[in-house]
Design an enzyme around this catalytic site. Structure first.
Site, PDB file in Angstrom:
ATOM      1  N   ARG A  40      -7.350 -43.483 -29.676  1.00 49.87           N
ATOM      2  CA  ARG A  40      -7.239 -42.261 -30.496  1.00 49.87           C
ATOM      3  C   ARG A  40      -6.140 -41.537 -30.877  1.00 49.87           C
ATOM      4  NH1 ARG A  40      -9.462 -36.335 -30.415  1.00 49.87           N
ATOM      5  NH2 ARG A  40     -10.203 -36.028 -32.393  1.00 49.87           N
ATOM      6  N   ILE A  66      -9.365 -34.881 -38.319  1.00 53.68           N
ATOM      7  CA  ILE A  66      -9.729 -36.140 -37.554  1.00 53.68           C
ATOM      8  C   ILE A  66     -11.023 -35.273 -36.655  1.00 53.68           C
ATOM      9  CG2 ILE A  66      -8.033 -35.889 -35.668  1.00 53.68           C
ATOM     10  CD1 ILE A  66      -8.724 -38.774 -35.171  1.00 53.68           C
ATOM     11  N   SER A  67     -12.386 -35.888 -36.828  1.00 50.98           N
ATOM     12  CA  SER A  67     -13.483 -35.183 -36.127  1.00 50.98           C
ATOM     13  C   SER A  67     -13.384 -35.217 -34.580  1.00 50.98           C
ATOM     14  CB  SER A  67     -14.748 -35.961 -36.642  1.00 50.98           C
ATOM     15  OG  SER A  67     -14.870 -36.038 -37.948  1.00 50.98           O
ATOM     16  N   GLN A  68     -14.172 -34.230 -33.856  1.00 53.89           N
ATOM     17  CA  GLN A  68     -14.422 -34.357 -32.647  1.00 53.89           C
ATOM     18  C   GLN A  68     -14.896 -35.767 -31.958  1.00 53.89           C
ATOM     19  OE1 GLN A  68     -17.102 -31.210 -31.566  1.00 53.89           O
ATOM     20  NE2 GLN A  68     -16.956 -31.552 -29.451  1.00 53.89           N
TER      21      GLN A  68
END
Ligand code: SAH
Length: 219
Positions: A40, A66-68
């Site tokens: 990530r 950017i999503s969790q």
């Protein structure tokens, strides 16, 4: 190869993301393995690199996010992707969700309306060796008709209603996962299954996503 250029994340780094996914109830082993291996760190801006393994959404260019990690894992598990599947993603953003999907599917198609995001994500995925992802600049609400039908479709931006073109491009018994609701409020993460008798809906969680906007953004 030093830590900054590593194409994989260390066991220790990966386990932090696995823990976040497990905390959200994700148990699918293939999904957890993808969370463990996709680095990530390589999908966030340098400024946020020290937060890359935190279970939080982070800003990316063009005012997007950017999503969790927990939500990425939860949405991916709900899609139930098989190794021979063809998956469509709407909202490439950083390319992280596409990278996770690339580990699970045969082929991933992803659409992004911000040209700089689409270009960066494609370069990133190539550099990391995720070669089964195709990205195009466009309005994802219209889908990718040349590649339809898809086994599953994931939308990573919130719409007020289910985009009908996307539902049409889903194969029979396929699964679609998307946040639905007003963009100034909490939205509902929905799993939609395309049944012969019509769509079947399951509510998965309450979420907050950036809005699904019309058309391609200006450079
Ligand atoms: N899946 C991304 C999350 C990105 S946030 C990731 O893993 O990083 C949602 C993205 O959807 C944003 O980049 C936004 O520009 C994009 N988006 C919003 N409306 C869109 C549309 N109609 N078509 C394509 N992309 C869209």
């Amino acid at each position: 190869m030093n830590a900054d250029t590593a194409r994989v994340q260390s066991k220790e780094e990966g386990l932090r993301l696995v823990l976040a996914a497990r905390g959200a109830g994700v148990r699918n082993q293939r999904v957890l393995e993808a969370m463990e291996t996709v680095p990530r760190r390589r999908f966030v801006e340098a400024l946020f690199e020290n937060q890359a393994l935190d279970n939080t959404a982070l800003p990316i260019p063009c005012g997007q996010t950017i999503s969790q990690p927990a939500i990425v894992a939860q949405m991916t598990e709900a899609l139930d992707v098989g190794p021979r599947d063809k998956v469509l993603e709407v909202g490439t953003g950083s390319g992280y969700q596409a990278a996770i999907l690339s580990r699970l599917a045969r082929r991933v198609y992803s659409i992004e309306r911000h040209p700089p995001l689409a270009r960066t994500a494609q370069q990133r995925l190539r550099a990391l060796g995720y070669n089964n992802v195709a990205i195009k600049i466009g309005d994802g609400a219209r889908g990718w008709i040349e590649q339809a039908p898809f086994d599953s479709i994931i939308v990573t931006a919130a719409a007020e209603d289910l985009p009908s073109a996307l539902y049409e491009q889903l194969r029979l018994n396929g699964v679609m996962v998307l946040p639905v609701g007003r963009t100034d409020a909490t939205q509902t993460l929905l799993k939609v299954e395309k049944r012969p008798e019509g769509p079947s809906y399951t509510e998965l969680a309450l979420v907050r996503f950036v809005p699904l906007l019309e058309g391609v953004a200006k450079e």
